[in-house]
Motif scaffolding. Structure first.
Motif, PDB file in Angstrom:
ATOM      1  N   HIS A 144      12.681   5.621 -11.093  1.00  0.00           N
ATOM      2  CA  HIS A 144      13.805   6.101 -10.197  1.00  0.00           C
ATOM      3  C   HIS A 144      13.354   7.013  -9.186  1.00  0.00           C
ATOM      4  O   HIS A 144      14.002   7.111  -8.096  1.00  0.00           O
ATOM      5  N   ARG A 145      12.052   7.584  -9.234  1.00  0.00           N
ATOM      6  CA  ARG A 145      11.431   8.479  -8.346  1.00  0.00           C
ATOM      7  C   ARG A 145      10.670   7.787  -6.983  1.00  0.00           C
ATOM      8  O   ARG A 145      10.460   8.403  -6.101  1.00  0.00           O
ATOM      9  N   LEU A 146      10.824   6.476  -7.375  1.00  0.00           N
ATOM     10  CA  LEU A 146      10.020   5.566  -6.336  1.00  0.00           C
ATOM     11  C   LEU A 146      10.989   4.929  -5.189  1.00  0.00           C
ATOM     12  O   LEU A 146      10.654   4.182  -4.260  1.00  0.00           O
ATOM     13  N   VAL A 147      12.338   5.060  -5.610  1.00  0.00           N
ATOM     14  CA  VAL A 147      13.273   4.176  -5.008  1.00  0.00           C
ATOM     15  C   VAL A 147      13.542   4.546  -3.526  1.00  0.00           C
ATOM     16  O   VAL A 147      13.335   3.545  -2.467  1.00  0.00           O
ATOM     17  N   TRP A 148      13.118   5.812  -3.028  1.00  0.00           N
ATOM     18  CA  TRP A 148      13.166   6.118  -1.659  1.00  0.00           C
ATOM     19  C   TRP A 148      12.121   5.589  -0.678  1.00  0.00           C
ATOM     20  O   TRP A 148      12.301   5.289   0.266  1.00  0.00           O
ATOM     21  N   ALA A 149      10.945   5.281  -1.460  1.00  0.00           N
ATOM     22  CA  ALA A 149       9.706   4.803  -0.768  1.00  0.00           C
ATOM     23  C   ALA A 149      10.379   3.332  -0.432  1.00  0.00           C
ATOM     24  O   ALA A 149       9.982   2.845   0.755  1.00  0.00           O
ATOM     25  N   LEU A 150      10.883   2.642  -1.327  1.00  0.00           N
ATOM     26  CA  LEU A 150      11.197   1.256  -1.116  1.00  0.00           C
ATOM     27  C   LEU A 150      12.461   1.098  -0.122  1.00  0.00           C
ATOM     28  O   LEU A 150      12.469   0.431   0.996  1.00  0.00           O
ATOM     29  N   ARG A 174       0.814  -1.085  -0.084  1.00  0.00           N
ATOM     30  CA  ARG A 174       0.008  -0.122  -0.011  1.00  0.00           C
ATOM     31  C   ARG A 174       0.973   1.341   0.019  1.00  0.00           C
ATOM     32  O   ARG A 174       0.545   2.182  -0.754  1.00  0.00           O
ATOM     33  N   ASN A 175       1.984   1.259   0.840  1.00  0.00           N
ATOM     34  CA  ASN A 175       2.869   2.494   0.844  1.00  0.00           C
ATOM     35  C   ASN A 175       3.667   2.517  -0.607  1.00  0.00           C
ATOM     36  O   ASN A 175       3.628   3.801  -0.792  1.00  0.00           O
TER      37      ASN A 175
END
Length: 529
Positions: free
Chosen positions: A324-330, A251-252
């Protein structure tokens, strides 16, 4: 206590309190099993411990093992995003006994953890055992108080685990939970067993035999335990949701994607959000373990995963590279459990950005051709395999990407004509190679390369690894053997040896084989991959 990170830590800490060593996850590229493309189970790193080849300073271990199933025999890629459970990347929680405790203690530990620490209701649980394993059935009665109808005997290989055609093997016992009558499906062994009502979440393998030959099975002198619990499945159970994509971690990740895009999932786009969340995980972890996108082997599988996610980002309306803009969330979700993600964060971001930038240049043109050539097709029709090959060869569309793009319309791809087009291309390459001057004197390498595929390079991560001897070459010809004192070339399926390239000389070292066989490596060269 129901979040993914809490479930993981509870599992590991429970076994640590019961005298198990917490062992870090091994890399996704197996160093001790050259037959596997990726690590796909918790026991892979312990294979040589079970067979007695390797000794470790502990007899009990527990792990949370990162796994990928997206190539070779275990390939769930096409199903991801469209089913409730399929993932390319998943975590396997496990506890292991190397000749220490056996069935009774394994069942006691499992029962205590799931009913006391995880708080699962006893009347919702049931188990399977191998049909001749009276010991396991009796132990479940004694420890859990199960009646006979809650202990289902299964006569198939589903409840008998084997490492391969030979080697350690044994019966297993799978633990299921009944998720309620509102979900279709029947208990294991019933005609409705493929439904989702009864969910298997933990498999206890009782490794008690060695398969010496096809006909000869002998008891192991020190029976062992190997278990595997799917973390994402347990999170579904603990959080009361039907799909892994509804658990907190996913979900996150989906929320981060929605924030980057400016809109959230709708009924017609939910599969794309799920594909991106899953493929982000597998891509990031593969890069962190030294795999980079390429047109060969593991790198090609990674590229397929990345490009499938990137096409779904385009379907969702992303105007610029998204992944690449989602890596921080992972990293926020999983970096504490897997510090390699934190260390490789910048590399992961840059790899995803470059790959998506390259792919977007060809994606629009390729999709335009796909739309044009499929415009007249209706549900049940087959897309031209020659066109699918052109998309692959010219625009970098793997076949499964074309299949995925047509899936929502119920259109298949003519794989036979795709394969024919591929073979015609290979014939042209053979003819070109055979007449290319210097190459003609080394004509042995091209057919070897075609037959065996490329050698996987493992040297960025390790200086020693296991490999399979794929071919032997002497005096420009393939041979069956090299004898003591002879010189020749050894072709491997994977190697930590760096091949001469870019001005750097090839590595030297030693290959060791069964029975004391030793080969001194004086040079390493690249020949057509």
């Amino acid at each position: 206590m129901s979040g993914v990170n809490e479930i993981r830590s509870t599992f590991l800490n429970f076994f640590a309190e019961n005298d198990h060593e917490i062992v870090s996850s091994s890399p996704l590229v197996p160093r001790n099993d050259p037959t596997l493309m990726f690590t796909n189970a918790g026991m892979v790193q312990f294979k040589n411990v079970f067979t007695g080849v390797e000794k470790r300073p502990y007899q009990r271990a527990t792990t949370s093992q990162k796994c990928v199933r997206a190539g070779g025999k275990h390939n769930d890629l096409d199903n991801v995003g469209y089913t409730a459970r399929h993932l390319t990347f998943f975590e396997m929680l496990g506890n292991f006994s190397f000749g220490d405790y056996f069935k009774e203690r394994a069942i006691e530990l499992a029962w205590t953890l799931i009913t006391r620490d995880f708080g699962l209701k006893k009347d919702k649980l049931l188990v399977t055992v191998y049909h001749t394993d009276d010991d396991a059935a009796a132990l479940w009665k004694k420890i859990a108080g199960f009646s006979d109808d809650r202990i289902i005997r299964i006569p198939t290989s589903d409840n008998f685990w084997a490492m391969g055609d030979t080697g350690p093997c044994g019966p297993c016992s799978e633990i299921f939970i009944d998720r309620g009558e509102h979900i279709w499906g029947g208990p294991p062994g019933s005609p409705e067993e493929d439904g989702d009502r009864f969910l298997e979440f933990w498999n206890l393998v009782f490794m008690q035999f060695e398969q010496v030959t096809k006909e000869d099975r002998q008891p192991l002198p020190r029976p062992s335990i190997d278990t595997g619990m799917g973390l994402e499945r347990m999170a579904c159970i603990m959080q009361g949701v039907d799909s892994v994509f509804e658990t907190d971690l996913f979900r996150n990740l989906i929320d981060a994607t929605a924030s980057a895009l400016g809109s959230g999932p709708q009924e017609q786009t939910v599969a794309s959000f799920r594909v991106i969340a899953d493929h982000l995980r597998s891509s990031a972890f593969l890069v962190a373990d030294g795999v980079l996108p390429s047109n060969e082997g593991r790198g090609y599988v990674l590229r397929r995963i990345m490009r499938r996610a990137m096409r779904h980002a385009q379907l969702l309306g992303a105007k610029e590279p998204l992944m690449h803009r989602l890596v921080w969330a992972l990293v926020r979700e999983m970096g504490q459990a897997y510090p390699e993600l934190v260390r490789a964060e910048r590399l992961i971001e840059e790899t995803l950005r470059l790959e998506e930038s390259r792919f977007r240049k060809t994606l629009a043109r390729g999709l335009a051709i796909l739309d044009e050539k499929s415009a007249s097709l209706k549900k049940g029709d087959m897309f031209d395999g020659d066109v699918a090959f052109t998309l692959y060869d010219t625009y970098g569309f793997p076949l499964d990407l074309t299949q995925d793009a047509l899936k929502s319309r119920g259109i298949g791809v003519d794989q036979a004509s795709f394969s024919d087009a591929m073979e015609r291309q290979r014939e042209k390459a053979r003819a070109s190679w055979a007449g290319s001057g210097e190459a003609a004197s080394e004509a042995i390498w091209f057919p070897l390369r075609e037959r065996l595929g490329a050698t996987e390079f493992l040297g960025y991560e390790t200086e020693s690894a296991e490999g399979v001897v794929a071919a032997l070459v002497k005096d420009g010809k393939e041979v069956d053997s090299l004898k003591a004192g002879e010189q020749g070339a050894i072709v491997l399926n994977q190697t930590p040896f760096y091949g001469e390239s870019g001005g750097q000389v090839g590595d030297t070292g030693v290959l060791l084989g069964e029975g004391g066989v030793k080969f001194r490596v004086t040079d390493t060269q690249k020949k057509v991959g």
